[in-house]
Scaffold this active site. Sequence first.
Site, mmCIF file in Angstrom:
data_model
loop_
_atom_site.group_PDB
_atom_site.id
_atom_site.type_symbol
_atom_site.label_atom_id
_atom_site.label_comp_id
_atom_site.label_asym_id
_atom_site.label_seq_id
_atom_site.Cartn_x
_atom_site.Cartn_y
_atom_site.Cartn_z
ATOM 1 N N ASP A 1 0.930 -1.342 0.068
ATOM 2 C CA ASP A 1 0.124 -0.060 -0.189
ATOM 3 C C ASP A 1 0.655 1.173 -0.052
ATOM 4 O O ASP A 1 0.796 2.049 0.832
ATOM 5 C CB ASP A 1 -1.104 0.088 1.251
ATOM 6 C CG ASP A 1 -2.193 1.053 1.036
ATOM 7 O OD1 ASP A 1 -2.499 1.431 -0.072
ATOM 8 O OD2 ASP A 1 -2.196 1.692 2.096
ATOM 9 N N GLU B 1 4.624 -8.183 6.586
ATOM 10 C CA GLU B 1 3.246 -8.892 6.592
ATOM 11 C C GLU B 1 3.343 -9.905 5.341
ATOM 12 O O GLU B 1 2.411 -9.913 4.452
ATOM 13 C CB GLU B 1 2.199 -7.932 6.105
ATOM 14 C CG GLU B 1 1.910 -6.822 7.443
ATOM 15 C CD GLU B 1 0.932 -5.706 7.097
ATOM 16 O OE1 GLU B 1 0.515 -5.688 5.861
ATOM 17 O OE2 GLU B 1 0.501 -5.067 7.944
ATOM 18 N N TYR C 1 -4.909 -3.361 13.139
ATOM 19 C CA TYR C 1 -6.005 -2.319 12.905
ATOM 20 C C TYR C 1 -7.202 -2.494 13.567
ATOM 21 O O TYR C 1 -8.110 -2.405 13.095
ATOM 22 C CB TYR C 1 -5.819 -2.172 11.536
ATOM 23 C CG TYR C 1 -4.475 -1.414 11.220
ATOM 24 C CD1 TYR C 1 -4.213 -0.141 11.039
ATOM 25 C CD2 TYR C 1 -3.479 -2.413 10.666
ATOM 26 C CE1 TYR C 1 -2.808 0.366 10.905
ATOM 27 C CE2 TYR C 1 -2.210 -1.738 10.252
ATOM 28 C CZ TYR C 1 -1.863 -0.589 10.321
ATOM 29 O OH TYR C 1 -0.871 0.006 9.774
ATOM 30 N N GLU D 1 2.855 -1.810 13.996
ATOM 31 C CA GLU D 1 1.839 -1.123 13.439
ATOM 32 C C GLU D 1 0.474 -0.826 14.012
ATOM 33 O O GLU D 1 -0.130 -1.890 14.488
ATOM 34 C CB GLU D 1 1.630 -1.356 11.964
ATOM 35 C CG GLU D 1 2.674 -1.230 11.081
ATOM 36 C CD GLU D 1 2.447 -1.544 9.522
ATOM 37 O OE1 GLU D 1 1.186 -1.600 9.233
ATOM 38 O OE2 GLU D 1 3.242 -2.006 8.673
#
Length: 660
Positions: free
Chosen positions: A219, A463, A516, A552
Site C-alpha cells: 500500500d 506482512e 488495526y 503498526e
Amino acid sequence: MAAAAAACGRGTVPGLTGSCRLLLLLLAVWRTAARPRGMLYPRDTPSRERKELGGLWSFRADLSPSRDAGFVQRWYRRPLRQTGPVIDMPVPASFNDITQDPSLENYIGWVWYEKEVLLPLRWLQDNLNTRVVLRFGSAHYYSIVWVNGVQVVEHEGGHLPFEADISSIVQDSPGIPCRITVALNNTLTPHTLPPGSILYMNDSTRYPKNYFIQNTRFDFFNYAGIHRPVVLYTTPSVYIDDITVTTTASDSVAMVQYQVSVVGSTLYSLSLSLYDQEGKVVATGDGPAGELKVLNPNLWWPYLMHETPGYRYSLEVKMQAQVDGAMLEDVYTLPVGIRTVHVTSTQFLINGRPFYFHGVNKHEDADIRGKGLDWPLVVKDFNLLRWLGANSFRTSHYPYAEEIMDLCDAYGIVVIDECPAVGIKLPESFGNKSLQHHLVVMEELIRRDKNRPSVVMWSVANEPASELAPAAHYFKTVIAHTKALDPSRPVTYVTEAHYALDHGAPYVDVICVNSYFSWYHDPGHLEVIPLQLTAQFENWYKTYQKPIIQSEYGADSVPGLHSDPPLMFSEEYQKAMLREYHSVFDKKRKEYVIGELIWNFADFMTNQGTTRVLGNKKGIFTRQRQPKSAAFVLKERYWKIANESSCLPPVIKSHALFLE
C-alpha cells in the site's frame, strides 16, 4: 550479456522464452560471482576524492509496445539525444511526478538516463595508480549501466547501492567527457523484492491494444527513478575494500573488534587509530584483524536515554603498499558507536538497560520528488521526530538512504532495518528463485549497514503470507542466513498472521505484530480495542515467550475533518483510536511489550483506489509535514514515557517543555 537479457524481455512487459530464462539464470550466477566484497560509503580522505553527479540528467522513456527499442537500437552506443526526444530529469528523484505527462505517472518498463561529465585530469593519469569508481546510492528497480558505451554493471533491487570500477574506460580517453548511460526498469514480478505481477487486459472492447497494468500487494506508490546520489570517487589501485566492526562494553572498558580487507595486493601494512570527539587517540592497532581496548568509553546511547545520545568515535584506517617501486597509501575513516544489544524473554536491552521503542514507521515519500533523497525534507523529518519525543523508527518497507541512516547514528535514533520484502503473498513468491534473491538482498543490506550503532535489529519482511506452509522453510532459511551474516543483532519480521498459524514466528527473536482493530477489523467500533488488543498480546506471548513490539497501528484522518462523537476519517477518531491502544500498551509494557510504532509518521502516496484519497492518510503529520491533532497526543505520550525513565537526566526532562 545484459543487453541480450533485456532484449529477451527481462523485467519488461513481454513474457520470457525458455532460452531467456536460461540466460537470466546464467546472468544471476554471473552477478553473484561479480558482486563486490565491500560497500564503504564514499568519503573524502587524504587518499580519496569524490565528485557528485546530482542535478539534471537527460531522460527518455521507452514507449515502444514491448519496451525494448532502447536495446534493439542500442541507445547506449551514442548520446541519448541522438536517439530521439529527451527531457531534463532531476537526480536524485522519482520520475513519476516531475512532468505534466500522465503517461509517466504510472509508466512501467524501461527508462533511460544519461549524464556527461568531465573528470579531473589527475584521476586519469594511470601512472598515479588511481582507481575510479562509479557508485549509485540506489535506482529502482533493475539497472544496467554503461560508460562510453561499455557496460560496467547491472543490479537488481531498488533500495541498495551498487558500483563499478570504470578506471580502464575513462583513463583511455583523458580530456573527453565521460558519458554515463543508465537503463532502468521498474517492473515487479513474483520473484522480485517487493514482488508484483503484470496483468494484461486483452479484452479489445474495453482496453486499448497492448494494455497492461502493474499489480502489487503493498500500500504505497511504486515510485521509480534514480532515487539517491550518484557519485564518482577514487581510491589508490591497492585500497581498503571493507571494514567490519563489532563492540562489547561495560562501564569501565570497551572492546572494539575489527576486520579490514584490502584489495589489489597481498603485500601491505595496516595501522588503526580510534579517536574520540575531541580528537584524542584512545586506542591503536595494526593488522587486518584485532581488537582495540577503550578505557572509560563513551557509549552510544539512544535519544532520550542519555545527555549525549549518538556518541561516535572515528576509526582511522591507514593502508600502505609497495606497487612498482612506489609507496601507495589509502586512508578511510569510519564512524564507530560503542554499544551492545541483548534480547530476553521480556526485554530489549541496549548497553544493559531496558529500551522501550516509542517511535514511528516512515516512508521515503514527498510531493514532487517521490522517493528521491531531499536534504531539507530529511532534516525536517528528524526535527519532527525529536519534537515528537520519538526514539526509534522502522525503515518500512525497504532500506532507507545512507544519508538518513547517518543521521540516525548521529542523533541516537534507534532503527529496525527492514529489507524490501513487502507483499509476499503468493505461493510462487516462496519458491527457490525468490528465496535466493532474498538471501542476496540481506547480504547487500548487512554489508551496507553492519557497522551502524543505530541499527539494533534486522527485519526480513513485512506482512508476508506466513500462514502458508512454504513460509516455514522460507523464513527459517532467511533468518538463519541473516544471523550467520551478523550474529550480533536480533532478527525479526513483521506479521499480521494469526498467532497460531504463523509458520515463521518460531525463528524470530522479537515478535513484531501489526493490527488495526476498529479500522480494518470492526471498523468504527473503538470499544472492541481493549479486548482484542489484550487478547492479541496474551496469545502471542503465551505461544512464543518472546518480547513483543506493536509494529503498526493507526487510523486514517483527513486534515481538518472533525466529528464529535468521533467518526472514521476524522481527526477525533484517529486520536480516540490511539488512546484506546495506549491504555493497553501501558498495562502490557510492564510485562513483555517492548515497543509501539505508529503507522504512520506522515501521509504518503499510494495507488489510486476507492479507499485512498490522494494516498494513505494514516500519518500523524500531513504529507507536507504539518501536524494533525494525533501528533500532539503522541508527543505528550512519548515525552511522558521518556520522563518516566530513571536514567533520563534532568536536562533532557526539561527539554520536553522547551519543545512545546
